[in-house]
Design an enzyme around this catalytic site. Structure first.
Site, short mmCIF file in Angstrom:
data_model
loop_
_atom_site.label_atom_id
_atom_site.label_comp_id
_atom_site.label_asym_id
_atom_site.label_seq_id
_atom_site.Cartn_x
_atom_site.Cartn_y
_atom_site.Cartn_z
CE1 TYR A 110 -4.05 -2.01 0.33
CE2 TYR A 110 -2.69 -3.32 1.80
CZ TYR A 110 -3.82 -3.18 1.03
OH TYR A 110 -4.74 -4.19 0.97
CG ASN A 133 -11.20 -2.47 -7.13
OD1 ASN A 133 -11.83 -1.99 -8.06
ND2 ASN A 133 -10.33 -3.46 -7.30
CB CYS A 141 -7.55 -4.41 -5.04
SG CYS A 141 -9.06 -5.39 -5.02
CG HIS A 142 -5.70 -10.24 -6.56
ND1 HIS A 142 -6.41 -9.71 -7.62
CD2 HIS A 142 -4.72 -11.00 -7.11
CE1 HIS A 142 -5.89 -10.14 -8.75
NE2 HIS A 142 -4.85 -10.93 -8.47
CD GLU A 168 -2.40 -12.73 -10.47
OE1 GLU A 168 -1.42 -11.98 -10.31
OE2 GLU A 168 -3.58 -12.31 -10.53
#
Length: 172
Positions: A110, A133, A141-142, A168
């Site tokens: 962040y 979001n 945002c993850h 991912e």
């Protein structure tokens, strides 16, 4: 009835939970976890700002988003090309647009994000904007984590955030 405009919504069953997809005109304006604790707030914000009512159905945009999500969850799609409509304050839109710059398989904190948007002291505001979001996965945002590498809040729950990061191949 708020106005003549409609947000067309449909559910999408992902391997880690149900998402609500919504289109407004020719853009995706909603991809949010069904269990998301702020669902009502997000829906009210979209309806109020767009002066629109929600209607269940399908649209070319939600159909296309669904197919692209299928590819993402199958591990074969790393980028999306759906036209997005961010609905929020100018600051929120700035944060959400910056999410689009986080590459697949990468994370940032962040604090990093606050610096990237030129507001290094706005870490908490950046975190709050991420929490608001309404475009999960498409505006990833993850991929935003705590400064010490820990998983912090996520609308779909930390288990879903962990699932997406592992999908991912992100180590944390």
């Amino acid at each position: 009835m708020k106005g003549w405009e409609k947000i067309i919504i449909r559910k999408y069953d992902s391997p880690c939970g149900v998402l609500m997809l919504g289109s407004y005109g020719d853009k995706l304006c909603l991809c949010d976890w069904q269990t998301e604790k702020h669902r009502g707030h997000v829906d009210r914000r979209l309806g109020r700002i767009l002066n629109a009512d929600f209607e269940e159905g399908t649209s070319p945009v939600t159909d296309r988003a669904s197919r692209q999500l299928d590819g993402y969850f199958a591990g074969i799609r790393h980028d999306f090309d759906i036209p997005l409509m961010f609905v929020g304050t100018d600051f929120q839109k700035k944060v959400w647009n910056d999410l689009l710059n986080i590459p697949y398989g990468k994370t940032i904190s962040y604090g990093d994000m606050a610096r990237r948007i030129g507001m290094p002291k706005a870490v908490r505001a950046v975190a709050n904007a991420n929490g608001a979001n309404a475009m999960s996965i498409f505006a990833p945002c993850h991929r935003v984590i705590g400064a010490n590498g820990t998983l912090t809040g996520y609308g779909g729950g930390l288990d879903v955030k962990e699932f997406l990061l592992r999908l991912e191949n992100i180590r944390f």
